[in-house]
Design a protein around this motif. Structure first.
Motif, PDB file in Angstrom:
ATOM      1  N   ALA A   1       0.832  -1.207   0.000  1.00 55.59           N
ATOM      2  CA  ALA A   1       0.000   0.000   0.000  1.00 55.59           C
ATOM      3  C   ALA A   1       0.863   1.252   0.000  1.00 55.59           C
ATOM      4  O   ALA A   1       0.552   2.236  -0.688  1.00 55.59           O
ATOM      5  CB  ALA A   1      -0.931  -0.005   1.210  1.00 55.59           C
ATOM      6  N   VAL A   2       1.958   1.263   0.758  1.00 52.84           N
ATOM      7  CA  VAL A   2       2.852   2.420   0.780  1.00 52.84           C
ATOM      8  C   VAL A   2       3.475   2.644  -0.595  1.00 52.84           C
ATOM      9  O   VAL A   2       3.620   3.780  -1.059  1.00 52.84           O
ATOM     10  CB  VAL A   2       3.940   2.233   1.864  1.00 52.84           C
ATOM     11  CG1 VAL A   2       5.061   3.259   1.695  1.00 52.84           C
ATOM     12  CG2 VAL A   2       3.327   2.362   3.243  1.00 52.84           C
ATOM     13  N   VAL A   3       3.849   1.563  -1.276  1.00 55.36           N
ATOM     14  CA  VAL A   3       4.459   1.681  -2.606  1.00 55.36           C
ATOM     15  C   VAL A   3       3.486   2.317  -3.593  1.00 55.36           C
ATOM     16  O   VAL A   3       3.840   3.247  -4.335  1.00 55.36           O
ATOM     17  CB  VAL A   3       4.926   0.299  -3.105  1.00 55.36           C
ATOM     18  CG1 VAL A   3       5.359   0.379  -4.572  1.00 55.36           C
ATOM     19  CG2 VAL A   3       6.078  -0.210  -2.255  1.00 55.36           C
ATOM     20  N   VAL A   4       2.242   1.840  -3.617  1.00 57.96           N
ATOM     21  CA  VAL A   4       1.290   2.398  -4.577  1.00 57.96           C
ATOM     22  C   VAL A   4       0.888   3.821  -4.194  1.00 57.96           C
ATOM     23  O   VAL A   4       0.611   4.648  -5.065  1.00 57.96           O
ATOM     24  CB  VAL A   4       0.032   1.506  -4.709  1.00 57.96           C
ATOM     25  CG1 VAL A   4       0.395   0.163  -5.314  1.00 57.96           C
ATOM     26  CG2 VAL A   4      -0.684   1.333  -3.379  1.00 57.96           C
ATOM     27  N   ARG A   5       0.897   4.149  -2.899  1.00 61.87           N
ATOM     28  CA  ARG A   5       0.587   5.529  -2.507  1.00 61.87           C
ATOM     29  C   ARG A   5       1.705   6.477  -2.936  1.00 61.87           C
ATOM     30  O   ARG A   5       1.447   7.604  -3.350  1.00 61.87           O
ATOM     31  CB  ARG A   5       0.385   5.616  -0.996  1.00 61.87           C
ATOM     32  CG  ARG A   5      -0.848   4.940  -0.471  1.00 61.87           C
ATOM     33  CD  ARG A   5      -2.094   5.391  -1.146  1.00 61.87           C
ATOM     34  NE  ARG A   5      -2.365   6.802  -0.915  1.00 61.87           N
ATOM     35  CZ  ARG A   5      -3.254   7.510  -1.591  1.00 61.87           C
ATOM     36  NH1 ARG A   5      -3.947   6.949  -2.558  1.00 61.87           N
ATOM     37  NH2 ARG A   5      -3.457   8.778  -1.303  1.00 61.87           N
ATOM     38  N   ALA A   6       2.965   6.024  -2.843  1.00 65.60           N
ATOM     39  CA  ALA A   6       4.078   6.852  -3.305  1.00 65.60           C
ATOM     40  C   ALA A   6       3.987   7.079  -4.813  1.00 65.60           C
ATOM     41  O   ALA A   6       4.215   8.191  -5.303  1.00 65.60           O
ATOM     42  CB  ALA A   6       5.404   6.199  -2.934  1.00 65.60           C
ATOM     43  N   ALA A   7       3.638   6.025  -5.557  1.00 65.67           N
ATOM     44  CA  ALA A   7       3.462   6.182  -7.006  1.00 65.67           C
ATOM     45  C   ALA A   7       2.291   7.110  -7.315  1.00 65.67           C
ATOM     46  O   ALA A   7       2.328   7.886  -8.274  1.00 65.67           O
ATOM     47  CB  ALA A   7       3.254   4.816  -7.650  1.00 65.67           C
ATOM     48  N   MET A   8       1.255   7.050  -6.484  1.00 67.24           N
ATOM     49  CA  MET A   8       0.081   7.898  -6.684  1.00 67.24           C
ATOM     50  C   MET A   8       0.436   9.380  -6.542  1.00 67.24           C
ATOM     51  O   MET A   8      -0.140  10.227  -7.231  1.00 67.24           O
ATOM     52  CB  MET A   8      -0.991   7.513  -5.672  1.00 67.24           C
ATOM     53  CG  MET A   8      -2.305   8.236  -5.841  1.00 67.24           C
ATOM     54  SD  MET A   8      -3.161   7.696  -7.319  1.00 67.24           S
ATOM     55  CE  MET A   8      -4.766   7.330  -6.688  1.00 67.24           C
ATOM     56  N   GLY A   9       1.380   9.721  -5.655  1.00 66.01           N
ATOM     57  CA  GLY A   9       1.764  11.108  -5.477  1.00 66.01           C
ATOM     58  C   GLY A   9       2.283  11.734  -6.746  1.00 66.01           C
ATOM     59  O   GLY A   9       2.076  12.934  -7.000  1.00 66.01           O
ATOM     60  N   VAL A  10       2.956  10.936  -7.582  1.00 66.87           N
ATOM     61  CA  VAL A  10       3.448  11.431  -8.871  1.00 66.87           C
ATOM     62  C   VAL A  10       2.367  11.301  -9.941  1.00 66.87           C
ATOM     63  O   VAL A  10       2.135  12.231 -10.730  1.00 66.87           O
ATOM     64  CB  VAL A  10       4.705  10.654  -9.297  1.00 66.87           C
ATOM     65  CG1 VAL A  10       5.204  11.134 -10.658  1.00 66.87           C
ATOM     66  CG2 VAL A  10       5.799  10.805  -8.257  1.00 66.87           C
ATOM     67  N   ALA A  11       1.689  10.171  -9.976  1.00 70.09           N
ATOM     68  CA  ALA A  11       0.729   9.903 -11.045  1.00 70.09           C
ATOM     69  C   ALA A  11      -0.468  10.837 -11.023  1.00 70.09           C
ATOM     70  O   ALA A  11      -1.093  11.087 -12.059  1.00 70.09           O
ATOM     71  CB  ALA A  11       0.252   8.452 -10.953  1.00 70.09           C
ATOM     72  N   ALA A  12      -0.826  11.376  -9.848  1.00 73.26           N
ATOM     73  CA  ALA A  12      -2.007  12.235  -9.750  1.00 73.26           C
ATOM     74  C   ALA A  12      -1.757  13.644 -10.262  1.00 73.26           C
ATOM     75  O   ALA A  12      -2.719  14.399 -10.470  1.00 73.26           O
ATOM     76  CB  ALA A  12      -2.485  12.299  -8.297  1.00 73.26           C
ATOM     77  N   ALA A  13      -0.501  14.039 -10.466  1.00 69.06           N
ATOM     78  CA  ALA A  13      -0.195  15.411 -10.870  1.00 69.06           C
ATOM     79  C   ALA A  13      -0.868  15.831 -12.181  1.00 69.06           C
ATOM     80  O   ALA A  13      -1.336  16.968 -12.291  1.00 69.06           O
ATOM     81  CB  ALA A  13       1.320  15.598 -10.954  1.00 69.06           C
ATOM     82  N   PRO A  14      -0.934  14.978 -13.226  1.00 70.78           N
ATOM     83  CA  PRO A  14      -1.581  15.426 -14.464  1.00 70.78           C
ATOM     84  C   PRO A  14      -3.037  15.823 -14.290  1.00 70.78           C
ATOM     85  O   PRO A  14      -3.532  16.688 -15.020  1.00 70.78           O
ATOM     86  CB  PRO A  14      -1.449  14.201 -15.391  1.00 70.78           C
ATOM     87  CG  PRO A  14      -0.302  13.436 -14.849  1.00 70.78           C
ATOM     88  CD  PRO A  14      -0.345  13.645 -13.369  1.00 70.78           C
ATOM     89  N   LEU A  15      -3.747  15.214 -13.353  1.00 67.75           N
ATOM     90  CA  LEU A  15      -5.175  15.491 -13.224  1.00 67.75           C
ATOM     91  C   LEU A  15      -5.446  16.937 -12.833  1.00 67.75           C
ATOM     92  O   LEU A  15      -6.305  17.607 -13.420  1.00 67.75           O
ATOM     93  CB  LEU A  15      -5.799  14.537 -12.202  1.00 67.75           C
ATOM     94  CG  LEU A  15      -6.146  13.142 -12.713  1.00 67.75           C
ATOM     95  CD1 LEU A  15      -6.549  12.254 -11.557  1.00 67.75           C
ATOM     96  CD2 LEU A  15      -7.256  13.212 -13.734  1.00 67.75           C
ATOM     97  N   SER A  16      -4.732  17.433 -11.820  1.00 65.67           N
ATOM     98  CA  SER A  16      -4.976  18.806 -11.389  1.00 65.67           C
ATOM     99  C   SER A  16      -4.570  19.798 -12.469  1.00 65.67           C
ATOM    100  O   SER A  16      -5.224  20.833 -12.651  1.00 65.67           O
ATOM    101  CB  SER A  16      -4.220  19.083 -10.088  1.00 65.67           C
ATOM    102  OG  SER A  16      -2.858  18.745 -10.218  1.00 65.67           O
ATOM    103  N   THR A  17      -3.511  19.492 -13.202  1.00 66.67           N
ATOM    104  CA  THR A  17      -3.105  20.350 -14.313  1.00 66.67           C
ATOM    105  C   THR A  17      -4.177  20.375 -15.391  1.00 66.67           C
ATOM    106  O   THR A  17      -4.569  21.431 -15.884  1.00 66.67           O
ATOM    107  CB  THR A  17      -1.775  19.848 -14.900  1.00 66.67           C
ATOM    108  OG1 THR A  17      -0.794  19.841 -13.879  1.00 66.67           O
ATOM    109  CG2 THR A  17      -1.319  20.745 -16.036  1.00 66.67           C
TER     110      THR A  17
END
Length: 552
Positions: free
Chosen positions: A132-148
Motif C-alpha cells: 500500500a505504501v508503494v502504490v501511494r508513493a506512485a500515486m503522489g506522482v501519477a495524480a499530478a496530471p489530473l490537477s493540471t
C-alpha cells in the motif's frame, strides 16, 4: 496546488523548440463566441478531473481508522500512507510540468492519465502496508496530471480577461470540494469493500477521466526543450529533500519528535539534500530555481502569507476533525457538517470570482482573516457535549474563508512570475506547491503537537483533583462501577473498572480543553495576521504617496 501549472505558458529559453509531426491546434480567437454547451461540457470535465484528483488523496486521509483494519496495522502505521503520497508529490509535480512543456500537452495528458489508471488499479491488489505504501508513493506522482488538466479544461472555454479570475476560481473547484466530499461518500464505500471499496470507485473515476481526455480535445501549447543535464542532479536532490521533510512532518508528532532517532536522521537528510540543491542551482548558468528572485522581499512575503493561511486553515482539517474523532464521532455522523462545508466552499469560490480584480487582494484576504478569527473564537467554547450542529455556522465561515484566500494569492504570485518570465515560472511553482503541500503538513504537525502538549497539561491538572479522599470522586467511581454490577461480582474489581472509566473521562475532557486552546490560538494568530496585513498596506500606501504627502 497545480493551478500555476495550467496557467503557466511554456518557459522562455534560448533553446530551439522540438520539431513536431503535426502542427498544434489553433486556440479559439479571443473574440469568437463560445457555445454555451461547450462551456458547460468543458467546465464539467474540469470539475470532474479535479474531484478525481482530490479524492485520490482524501479518500485515504478521511478513512485511516477504517483502512487500518483492512491492512492489519496500527493507527500510527496507517499514517505512512499519507506520508508516502506527500513525499513524492512536490518533486513529481514539478517534474511533470517540465515533461508537459517538452513533450507536449496531448502526449502528457494521455500517458499521464494511463499511468494514473494503472496506479489506481494497483490499489485493488494491495493487501498489506508495504504494498500500500508503494502504490501511494506512485500515486503522489501519477495524480499530478489530473490537477493540471482540470485547469486546462476550465481555461479552454474562458475569455482571456477571465482566465486569471473566474478561470482560477472554478479551476480550483473540483479539488476544493473533494475534501468534504470524500468524508461524505466514504462510509458507504467502506461498507462495500473496505480499503478496496474506496479505490474501486477511484479506478472507475480514473477510467472516466481517461475517456474525457480522449473525447474532449484542448488547445496544444507549443513545445520547448526545457530539460538540462544538471536536472539529473537537481531533481533527485529536490525529491529526497522534500520527501524527507514530508515524512518527518507527517509522522513526527505520532512517533514523537524527540523519542524516535530516525526522525532526526530524516531531518538531517532533508537539510543536506535541499542545501545541496541551493548550492547546485546557484552555480548553474540556466538554473531551475531563480534563487535571487525567491529571496526578494515580495516573494518572501508571498511565501509567508501562504504558510500563515495554511496554518490557520488547519483549524478545520486538524482541529474540528480531531475534536470529533476524540469524541468518538465517525464520518457518517458528520455527513451534514461536510455537506455544509462543501456548499460554503462553492459559495466562497463563486463570490471570490466576482470580487477579484486589480488591487482587491488585500481586502479579500482581510475578509478571510476576519472570518477565520471569528469562527475559531466561537469554536473555542466547545465542550464534551458539543456536536456537529453547533459547528455548522463556524465551519461554513472557515470553508468560505479558505475558498476566498487561494485564488487571489495565486493571481498575484503568478502575475509576478509572468512579469519576470524565464525560469521564474518553475521557481514560483516550487514556492507555491511547497507552501501548499509542505505548508499543510507543517500546519498539521504544529497544531497536532500543540494539542498533544496541552492535553498532557490539562490531564495533569485534572488528575491532581482525582483523589480517593474527595467524596465527589468516590461517588463518580461508584456510579461508573455500577455499570459492571451484572458482570462482576467482586466489589474490588468493579471499583477498579470504575476508576478506569473515570480516568478515560478525564482524558477526554483534557483533550477537549486542548482543542479549545487550539481554536483560541488560531483566533489570536488570525488577529495578528490581520494586524500585519493592515500594517503592510499602510507601509505600501506611504511609500506610494507623493514625497510632499509622505513627509507630512
Amino acid at each position: 496546488m497545480s493551478a500555476a501549472l495550467a496557467l503557466a505558458p511554456e518557459e522562455e529559453t534560448p533553446r530551439q523548440p522540438l520539431p513536431v509531426a503535426t502542427p498544434p491546434a489553433a486556440p479559439l480567437p479571443a473574440t469568437a463566441a463560445i457555445p454555451a454547451w461547450r462551456v458547460v461540457l468543458y467546465g464539467a470535465a474540469s470539475v470532474f478531473l479535479g474531484v478525481t484528483q482530490g479524492l485520490g488523496i482524501n479518500l485515504v486521509t478521511a478513512n485511516l481508522s477504517g483502512i487500518q483494519g483492512s491492512l492489519g496495522v496500527t493507527q500510527i502505521e496507517s499514517n505512512w500512507l499519507i506520508a508516502a503520497y506527500m513525499s513524492t508529490n512536490l518533486a513529481g509535480t514539478i517534474l511533470l510540468y517540465k515533461v508537459r512543456t517538452e513533450f507536449g500537452l496531448r502526449r502528457f495528458a494521455e500517458l499521464g492519465l494511463l499511468v494514473y489508471v494503472l496506479v489506481t488499479a494497483a490499489h485493488l491488489f494491495a493487501d498489506d502496508l508495504r504494498s500500500a505504501v508503494v502504490v501511494r508513493a506512485a500515486m503522489g506522482v501519477a495524480a499530478a496530471p489530473l490537477s493540471t488538466l482540470a485547469f486546462f479544461y476550465m481555461l479552454e472555454v474562458m475569455k482571456p480577461a477571465k482566465k486569471l479570475t473566474v478561470g482560477i476560481c472554478f479551476g480550483l473547484l473540483g479539488g476544493q470540494i473533494a475534501v468534504p466530499l470524500a468524508r461524505v461518500i466514504s462510509p458507504d464505500l467502506l461498507e462495500l469493500g473496505r480499503w478496496h471499496g474506496l479505490y474501486l470507485l477511484e479506478t472507475g473515476l480514473a477510467l472516466m477521466s481517461l475517456a474525457i481526455v480522449f473525447l474532449l480535445p484542448i488547445s496544444h501549447p507549443p513545445r520547448q526543450k526545457v530539460f538540462d543535464r544538471l536536472d539529473l542532479l537537481s531533481f533527485p536532490l529536490l525529491a529526497i529533500g522534500s520527501g524527507a521533510f514530508a515524512v518527518l512532518l507527517t509522522l513526527g508528532r505520532l512517533y514523537w519528535w524527540f523519542d524516535t532517532p530516525w526522525l532526526g536522521v530524516l531531518a538531517a537528510i532533508g537539510i543536506l539534500a535541499l542545501t545541496a540543491v541551493l548550492i547546485l542551482e546557484s552555480q548553474r548558468a540556466h538554473p531551475m530555481i531563480d534563487l535571487k528572485w525567491l529571496s526578494s522581499s515580495e516573494m518572501l512575503i508571498f511565501a509567508g502569507s501562504l504558510l500563515v493561511f495554511r496554518l490557520l486553515l488547519a483549524e478545520q482539517t486538524t482541529g474540528v476533525v480531531g475534536l470529533f474523532t476524540s469524541l468518538g464521532l465517525l464520518n457518517d455522523q458528520l455527513a451534514m457538517l461536510y455537506w455544509i462545508i462543501l456548499g460554503a466552499t462553492v459559495s466562497g469560490l463563486v463570490v471570490t470570482s466576482l470580487l477579484m480584480g486589480p488591487g482587491r487582494t488585500p481586502a479579500i484576504h482581510l475578509t478571510a482573516l476576519v472570518l477565520i478569527a471569528s469562527a475559531a473564537f466561537l469554536d473555542s467554547h466547545a465542550t464534551n457535549l458539543s456536536r456537529p450542529a453547533q459547528f455548522y455556522v463556524t465551519q461554513a465561515m472557515m470553508a468560505f474563508a479558505g475558498a476566498m484566500f487561494l485564488p487571489p494569492a495565486l493571481q498575484v504570485g503568478f502575475g509576478q512570475a509572468l512579469a519576470r518570465g524565464g525560469n521564474a515560472i518553475v521557481s514560483f511553482l516550487i514556492v507555491f506547491i511547497g507552501t501548499q503541500t509542505l505548508g499543510g503538513l507543517i500546519g498539521s504537525a504544529a497544531l497536532g503537537t500543540f494539542v498533544t502538549m496541552r492535553e498532557k497539561f490539562h490531564s495533569s491538572a485534572l488528575v491532581e483533583h482525582l483523589t480517593a479522599v474527595n467524596p465527589f470522586v468516590v461517588q463518580r467511581v461508584q456510579a461508573y462501577a455500577g455499570a459492571y454490577g451484572k458482570v462482576l461480582s467482586d466489589p474490588a474489581l468493579r471499583s477498579a473498572e470504575g476508576a478506569i472509566l473515570l480516568g478515560r473521562a478525564a482524558t477526554q475532557e483534557a483533550t477537549v480543553l486542548a482543542y479549545d486552546d487550539l481554536f483560541l490560538l488560531i483566533a489570536v494568530l488570525a488577529v495578528c495576521a490581520m494586524f500585519v496585513l493592515i500594517s503592510h498596506q499602510i507601509v505600501i500606501s506611504w511609500r506610494a504617496a507623493p514625497p510632499a504627502l509622505a513627509s507630512v
